[in-house]
Design a protein around this motif. Structure first.
Motif, mmCIF file in Angstrom:
data_model
loop_
_atom_site.group_PDB
_atom_site.id
_atom_site.type_symbol
_atom_site.label_atom_id
_atom_site.label_comp_id
_atom_site.label_asym_id
_atom_site.label_seq_id
_atom_site.Cartn_x
_atom_site.Cartn_y
_atom_site.Cartn_z
ATOM 1 N N SER A 187 0.840 -1.191 0.000
ATOM 2 C CA SER A 187 0.000 0.000 0.000
ATOM 3 C C SER A 187 0.876 1.241 0.000
ATOM 4 O O SER A 187 1.610 1.490 0.956
ATOM 5 C CB SER A 187 -0.923 0.031 1.217
ATOM 6 O OG SER A 187 -1.645 1.248 1.239
ATOM 7 N N TYR B 127 -7.782 4.552 1.754
ATOM 8 C CA TYR B 127 -6.405 4.113 1.650
ATOM 9 C C TYR B 127 -6.398 2.743 0.959
ATOM 10 O O TYR B 127 -6.825 1.750 1.537
ATOM 11 C CB TYR B 127 -5.769 4.010 3.044
ATOM 12 C CG TYR B 127 -5.748 5.332 3.791
ATOM 13 C CD1 TYR B 127 -4.611 6.127 3.788
ATOM 14 C CD2 TYR B 127 -6.874 5.789 4.487
ATOM 15 C CE1 TYR B 127 -4.577 7.339 4.467
ATOM 16 C CE2 TYR B 127 -6.851 7.000 5.167
ATOM 17 C CZ TYR B 127 -5.707 7.765 5.157
ATOM 18 O OH TYR B 127 -5.684 8.970 5.822
ATOM 19 N N ASP C 289 -0.543 4.186 -0.153
ATOM 20 C CA ASP C 289 -1.317 5.105 0.683
ATOM 21 C C ASP C 289 -1.017 4.929 2.170
ATOM 22 O O ASP C 289 -0.952 5.899 2.925
ATOM 23 C CB ASP C 289 -2.819 4.909 0.456
ATOM 24 C CG ASP C 289 -3.275 5.236 -0.949
ATOM 25 O OD1 ASP C 289 -2.530 5.945 -1.663
ATOM 26 O OD2 ASP C 289 -4.363 4.789 -1.341
ATOM 27 N N LEU C 290 -0.847 3.672 2.596
ATOM 28 C CA LEU C 290 -0.589 3.380 4.001
ATOM 29 C C LEU C 290 0.906 3.309 4.317
ATOM 30 O O LEU C 290 1.292 3.165 5.473
ATOM 31 C CB LEU C 290 -1.244 2.050 4.393
ATOM 32 C CG LEU C 290 -2.762 2.018 4.332
ATOM 33 C CD1 LEU C 290 -3.272 0.581 4.432
ATOM 34 C CD2 LEU C 290 -3.359 2.878 5.431
ATOM 35 N N LEU D 45 -4.899 7.424 11.510
ATOM 36 C CA LEU D 45 -5.086 7.980 10.175
ATOM 37 C C LEU D 45 -6.184 9.030 10.154
ATOM 38 O O LEU D 45 -7.120 8.976 10.949
ATOM 39 C CB LEU D 45 -5.465 6.869 9.188
ATOM 40 C CG LEU D 45 -4.428 5.772 8.976
ATOM 41 C CD1 LEU D 45 -5.045 4.601 8.223
ATOM 42 C CD2 LEU D 45 -3.238 6.326 8.231
#
Length: 117
Positions: free
Chosen positions: A63, A90, A65-66, A85
């Motif tokens: 990921s 995500y 996004d993460l 978060l």
């Protein structure tokens, strides 16, 4: 006196461990698909993703996004911590099966309702 102090310390350690425990979400990888492919988590909370690879081949949880990646060994469970978060979506995917193994973590205020999974 020392027994009382010891009991108080043990009680405080118990309270701290209960507060430090993060919420846990189970994700299963089977037939190169993530189940569920969408999880909802609460805003500003650290959570634990328990990912069980039921396939006979390895996969890599990835990921951007993460900012996470982890090899998921066949027929084993892996743990990935995420958060806290901000609200948003995500995305994550399996690097070895990017067309099928896809999912999303949705962070919202409503995630608090789903946090006892």
């Amino acid at each position: 006196m020392t027994k009382r102090l010891l009991n108080q310390c043990m009680f405080l350690l118990l309270l701290l461990s209960l507060n430090a425990k993060s919420k846990e979400y189970l994700i299963v990888l089977k037939d190169h698909l993530f189940y569920p492919s969408q999880i909802i988590i609460p805003v500003n909370k650290k959570v634990k993703l328990l990912i069980e690879n039921q396939d006979s081949t390895p996969e890599e949880f990835d990921s951007f996004d993460l900012n996470r990646e982890k090899v998921l060994y066949p027929n084993r469970k892996s743990v990935i911590y995420i958060g806290p978060l901000s609200k948003g979506h995500y995305e994550f995917f399996g690097e070895f099966s990017p067309n099928t193994a896809r999912g999303v973590v949705i962070v919202s205020d409503e995630g608090a309702q789903h946090a006892d999974n």
